[in-house]
Design a protein around this motif. Sequence first.
Motif, PDB file in Angstrom:
ATOM      1  N   ASP A 287       0.798  -1.220   0.000  1.00  0.00           N
ATOM      2  CA  ASP A 287       0.000   0.000   0.000  1.00  0.00           C
ATOM      3  C   ASP A 287       0.832   1.273   0.000  1.00  0.00           C
ATOM      4  OD1 ASP A 287      -2.815  -1.143   0.439  1.00  0.00           O
ATOM      5  OD2 ASP A 287      -1.683  -2.083   2.074  1.00  0.00           O
ATOM      6  N   LEU A 288       2.087   1.167   0.450  1.00  0.00           N
ATOM      7  CA  LEU A 288       2.906   2.364   0.623  1.00  0.00           C
ATOM      8  C   LEU A 288       4.379   1.997   0.512  1.00  0.00           C
ATOM      9  CD1 LEU A 288       2.841   5.425   1.476  1.00  0.00           C
ATOM     10  CD2 LEU A 288       3.012   4.634   3.835  1.00  0.00           C
ATOM     11  N   GLY A 289       5.169   2.818  -0.198  1.00  0.00           N
ATOM     12  CA  GLY A 289       6.600   2.587  -0.340  1.00  0.00           C
ATOM     13  C   GLY A 289       7.402   3.512   0.557  1.00  0.00           C
ATOM     14  N   LEU A 290       8.459   2.985   1.176  1.00  0.00           N
ATOM     15  CA  LEU A 290       9.312   3.762   2.083  1.00  0.00           C
ATOM     16  C   LEU A 290      10.721   3.878   1.517  1.00  0.00           C
ATOM     17  CD1 LEU A 290       8.251   2.165   5.504  1.00  0.00           C
ATOM     18  CD2 LEU A 290       7.222   4.133   4.327  1.00  0.00           C
ATOM     19  N   MET A 291      11.274   5.087   1.568  1.00  0.00           N
ATOM     20  CA  MET A 291      12.643   5.361   1.104  1.00  0.00           C
ATOM     21  C   MET A 291      13.415   5.951   2.269  1.00  0.00           C
ATOM     22  SD  MET A 291      12.622   4.757  -2.296  1.00  0.00           S
ATOM     23  CE  MET A 291      14.066   5.667  -2.817  1.00  0.00           C
ATOM     24  N   ILE A 292      14.471   5.248   2.712  1.00  0.00           N
ATOM     25  CA  ILE A 292      15.219   5.654   3.907  1.00  0.00           C
ATOM     26  C   ILE A 292      16.713   5.670   3.608  1.00  0.00           C
ATOM     27  CG2 ILE A 292      15.631   5.169   6.357  1.00  0.00           C
ATOM     28  CD1 ILE A 292      12.672   5.623   5.698  1.00  0.00           C
ATOM     29  N   THR A 293      17.414   6.708   4.086  1.00  0.00           N
ATOM     30  CA  THR A 293      18.880   6.688   4.072  1.00  0.00           C
ATOM     31  C   THR A 293      19.396   7.388   5.323  1.00  0.00           C
ATOM     32  OG1 THR A 293      19.285   8.827   2.982  1.00  0.00           O
ATOM     33  CG2 THR A 293      18.928   6.924   1.547  1.00  0.00           C
ATOM     34  N   LYS A 294      20.679   7.187   5.590  1.00  0.00           N
ATOM     35  CA  LYS A 294      21.350   7.969   6.614  1.00  0.00           C
ATOM     36  C   LYS A 294      21.384   9.437   6.190  1.00  0.00           C
ATOM     37  CE  LYS A 294      23.382   5.200   9.837  1.00  0.00           C
ATOM     38  NZ  LYS A 294      23.432   5.449  11.289  1.00  0.00           N
ATOM     39  N   LYS A 295      21.622  10.313   7.145  1.00  0.00           N
ATOM     40  CA  LYS A 295      21.586  11.752   6.890  1.00  0.00           C
ATOM     41  C   LYS A 295      22.928  12.227   6.317  1.00  0.00           C
ATOM     42  CE  LYS A 295      20.352  16.107   9.180  1.00  0.00           C
ATOM     43  NZ  LYS A 295      19.992  16.726  10.487  1.00  0.00           N
ATOM     44  N   PHE A 296      23.097  12.029   4.993  1.00  0.00           N
ATOM     45  CA  PHE A 296      24.265  12.524   4.273  1.00  0.00           C
ATOM     46  C   PHE A 296      23.777  13.252   3.024  1.00  0.00           C
ATOM     47  CE2 PHE A 296      26.080   8.911   6.593  1.00  0.00           C
ATOM     48  CZ  PHE A 296      27.215   9.492   7.150  1.00  0.00           C
ATOM     49  N   PRO A 316       1.930   5.348  -3.153  1.00  0.00           N
ATOM     50  CA  PRO A 316       2.426   6.586  -2.558  1.00  0.00           C
ATOM     51  C   PRO A 316       3.799   6.314  -1.942  1.00  0.00           C
ATOM     52  CG  PRO A 316       0.186   6.117  -1.831  1.00  0.00           C
ATOM     53  CD  PRO A 316       0.686   4.887  -2.522  1.00  0.00           C
ATOM     54  N   VAL A 317       4.663   7.326  -1.908  1.00  0.00           N
ATOM     55  CA  VAL A 317       6.034   7.130  -1.425  1.00  0.00           C
ATOM     56  C   VAL A 317       6.353   8.135  -0.324  1.00  0.00           C
ATOM     57  CG1 VAL A 317       8.472   6.983  -2.074  1.00  0.00           C
ATOM     58  CG2 VAL A 317       6.696   6.392  -3.751  1.00  0.00           C
ATOM     59  N   LEU A 318       6.994   7.652   0.747  1.00  0.00           N
ATOM     60  CA  LEU A 318       7.515   8.517   1.797  1.00  0.00           C
ATOM     61  C   LEU A 318       9.034   8.421   1.798  1.00  0.00           C
ATOM     62  CD1 LEU A 318       5.136   7.754   4.826  1.00  0.00           C
ATOM     63  CD2 LEU A 318       4.930   9.567   3.110  1.00  0.00           C
ATOM     64  N   VAL A 319       9.718   9.582   1.843  1.00  0.00           N
ATOM     65  CA  VAL A 319      11.178   9.607   1.922  1.00  0.00           C
ATOM     66  C   VAL A 319      11.586  10.363   3.184  1.00  0.00           C
ATOM     67  CG1 VAL A 319      11.437   9.556  -0.594  1.00  0.00           C
ATOM     68  CG2 VAL A 319      11.400  11.754   0.583  1.00  0.00           C
ATOM     69  N   ASN A 320      12.718   9.982   3.775  1.00  0.00           N
ATOM     70  CA  ASN A 320      13.179  10.689   4.977  1.00  0.00           C
ATOM     71  C   ASN A 320      14.410  11.543   4.681  1.00  0.00           C
ATOM     72  OD1 ASN A 320      15.275   8.771   4.850  1.00  0.00           O
ATOM     73  ND2 ASN A 320      15.435   8.672   7.094  1.00  0.00           N
ATOM     74  N   PRO A 340      14.566  13.473   8.652  1.00  0.00           N
ATOM     75  CA  PRO A 340      15.469  12.365   8.957  1.00  0.00           C
ATOM     76  C   PRO A 340      15.734  12.228  10.456  1.00  0.00           C
ATOM     77  CG  PRO A 340      16.704  14.232   8.132  1.00  0.00           C
ATOM     78  CD  PRO A 340      15.249  14.583   7.970  1.00  0.00           C
ATOM     79  N   ASP A 341      15.359  13.251  11.221  1.00  0.00           N
ATOM     80  CA  ASP A 341      15.611  13.253  12.658  1.00  0.00           C
ATOM     81  C   ASP A 341      14.368  12.948  13.488  1.00  0.00           C
ATOM     82  OD1 ASP A 341      18.339  14.134  12.280  1.00  0.00           O
ATOM     83  OD2 ASP A 341      17.512  16.119  11.828  1.00  0.00           O
ATOM     84  N   ASN A 342      13.245  12.716  12.812  1.00  0.00           N
ATOM     85  CA  ASN A 342      11.988  12.579  13.544  1.00  0.00           C
ATOM     86  C   ASN A 342      11.143  11.431  12.992  1.00  0.00           C
ATOM     87  OD1 ASN A 342       9.726  12.926  15.096  1.00  0.00           O
ATOM     88  ND2 ASN A 342       9.141  14.895  14.226  1.00  0.00           N
ATOM     89  N   PRO A 343      11.401  10.179  13.412  1.00  0.00           N
ATOM     90  CA  PRO A 343      10.612   9.038  12.939  1.00  0.00           C
ATOM     91  C   PRO A 343       9.112   9.196  13.194  1.00  0.00           C
ATOM     92  CG  PRO A 343      12.540   8.293  14.147  1.00  0.00           C
ATOM     93  CD  PRO A 343      12.458   9.770  14.351  1.00  0.00           C
ATOM     94  N   LYS A 344       8.755   9.965  14.223  1.00  0.00           N
ATOM     95  CA  LYS A 344       7.334  10.167  14.529  1.00  0.00           C
ATOM     96  C   LYS A 344       6.607  10.831  13.356  1.00  0.00           C
ATOM     97  CE  LYS A 344       4.121  12.060  17.960  1.00  0.00           C
ATOM     98  NZ  LYS A 344       3.254  12.722  16.944  1.00  0.00           N
ATOM     99  N   GLU A 345       7.314  11.729  12.647  1.00  0.00           N
ATOM    100  CA  GLU A 345       6.688  12.390  11.507  1.00  0.00           C
ATOM    101  C   GLU A 345       6.302  11.375  10.425  1.00  0.00           C
ATOM    102  OE1 GLU A 345       7.515  15.846   8.139  1.00  0.00           O
ATOM    103  OE2 GLU A 345       9.007  15.483   9.709  1.00  0.00           O
ATOM    104  N   MET A 346       7.193  10.423  10.141  1.00  0.00           N
ATOM    105  CA  MET A 346       6.861   9.402   9.151  1.00  0.00           C
ATOM    106  C   MET A 346       5.760   8.482   9.667  1.00  0.00           C
ATOM    107  SD  MET A 346       9.238   6.700   6.988  1.00  0.00           S
ATOM    108  CE  MET A 346       9.845   7.970   5.869  1.00  0.00           C
ATOM    109  N   ALA A 347       5.818   8.124  10.944  1.00  0.00           N
ATOM    110  CA  ALA A 347       4.773   7.283  11.532  1.00  0.00           C
ATOM    111  C   ALA A 347       3.407   7.966  11.402  1.00  0.00           C
ATOM    112  CB  ALA A 347       5.088   7.000  12.994  1.00  0.00           C
ATOM    113  N   ASP A 348       3.363   9.257  11.690  1.00  0.00           N
ATOM    114  CA  ASP A 348       2.106  10.008  11.580  1.00  0.00           C
ATOM    115  C   ASP A 348       1.612  10.069  10.135  1.00  0.00           C
ATOM    116  OD1 ASP A 348       2.069  10.466  14.297  1.00  0.00           O
ATOM    117  OD2 ASP A 348       2.924  12.486  14.162  1.00  0.00           O
ATOM    118  N   LYS A 349       2.551  10.209   9.180  1.00  0.00           N
ATOM    119  CA  LYS A 349       2.176  10.250   7.771  1.00  0.00           C
ATOM    120  C   LYS A 349       1.585   8.902   7.331  1.00  0.00           C
ATOM    121  CE  LYS A 349       3.520  14.231   5.674  1.00  0.00           C
ATOM    122  NZ  LYS A 349       3.888  15.062   6.804  1.00  0.00           N
ATOM    123  N   ILE A 350       2.186   7.809   7.792  1.00  0.00           N
ATOM    124  CA  ILE A 350       1.669   6.481   7.450  1.00  0.00           C
ATOM    125  C   ILE A 350       0.257   6.303   7.995  1.00  0.00           C
ATOM    126  CG2 ILE A 350       1.959   3.993   7.849  1.00  0.00           C
ATOM    127  CD1 ILE A 350       5.015   4.516   7.856  1.00  0.00           C
TER     128      ILE A 350
END
Length: 392
Positions: A287-296, A316-320, A340-350
């Motif tokens: 239902d949803l795609g996640l794109m994650i990387t370290k903060k560089f 739909p896609v979420l990127v951090n 990238p510093d706030n996982p809660k923001e992505m959790a809320d978006k999901i």
Amino acid sequence: MKILYLHQYFNTNKEAGGTRSYEFSKFLSEDNEVTIITGSQNYIEGILKFRVISTKTKYNQQMNFFQRIYSFFHYLIKAIYLGNKEREIDIIFATSTPLTIGVPALILKRFKKTKLIFEVRDVWPDIPVELGFIKNKILIKILKWFEMKIYNSSEQIIVASEGMYENLIKKGVKSYKIEVIHNLSNVYLYDQVTEIEKNIERKKYNLEKHFICIHPGTMGFVNGLDYILDVGKIIQEKDRQIKILLVGEGKEKERLKARIRNEKIKNILIMDSLPKLEIVKLIKTSDLGLMITKKFKILEDNSANKFFDFLAAGLPVLVNYGGWQKKVLEEFKAGYGCSPDNPKEMADKILMIKESKEKQQLSKSAYELARKKYSTKIACEKLNNIIKKIEK
């Protein structure tokens, strides 16, 4: 015309990993003779329109630094030997990473007195330098010199994003040499997945009643997948119907599994990598795609395959992270960027997307974006224009 295609990590749709070179080779072989030299030891699917020669080079994500260096040199030495045996080559097409692919490319270009197209999928040595993997100043200077040697010796350079284009321009590469061809949305693969197959996938993994978020790909240091585990912990306190799938291999895989067990994160499932045709079904089922990387900052220029797969599947896609992918998602209303510093923001978006009627519009926008801007057909047309340009 005969094209010698150098790609250490060539895969077909029956294997795990990116298939950009496979799609390009199929296209190029319609009007040309194509020979690929790969390090892959896998059997190549069916009867192909192009030849595939293997150097039988061992490589996997669990290798340490010295094992990887050995792998790179094993491939380049054998690629030079095998490539030199080929006759009447008109164009060498070399695709990185690793940057060492430039060694056989330059040597064979000189031996065969032919033209070179060099494809940059990740800008090296910038990435390993910025991430701290390469610190020796002398080695960095040598690698940067070699990088420019490749660019200056190439008739054309293909990059996978606008950020990579700007990177090369700043280094002094002439703009007329560089073309952007993003990674591919293999829309034909996703369009053939049926509702019956999607239901079978859900039953196979006991996900019939769940909202599925998926992150396929490497589980390494730069991927920063602890972020997703943090997201999962937040979500499981609020909604038990959401499941997060991590699919792939990498050095961090076992540590991530241990953290899931120790912290009792019950809504995340870690799976082994799947062949392209199988991962297509699983992504299409999600239902949803996640794109994650370290903060560089350098990683914002990447052109990860999963991004284009999500769009092709209409997810739909979420990127951090920031950069061009976040900009495209938000401009075309196909997804969102998260801190990238706030996982809660992505959790809320999901949680919001799951419960909102907006999901349907986000999915439609992603679906249309893949077909109008990033389809295999569009990428191959751009490649064809490059071939014609250097033929003159």
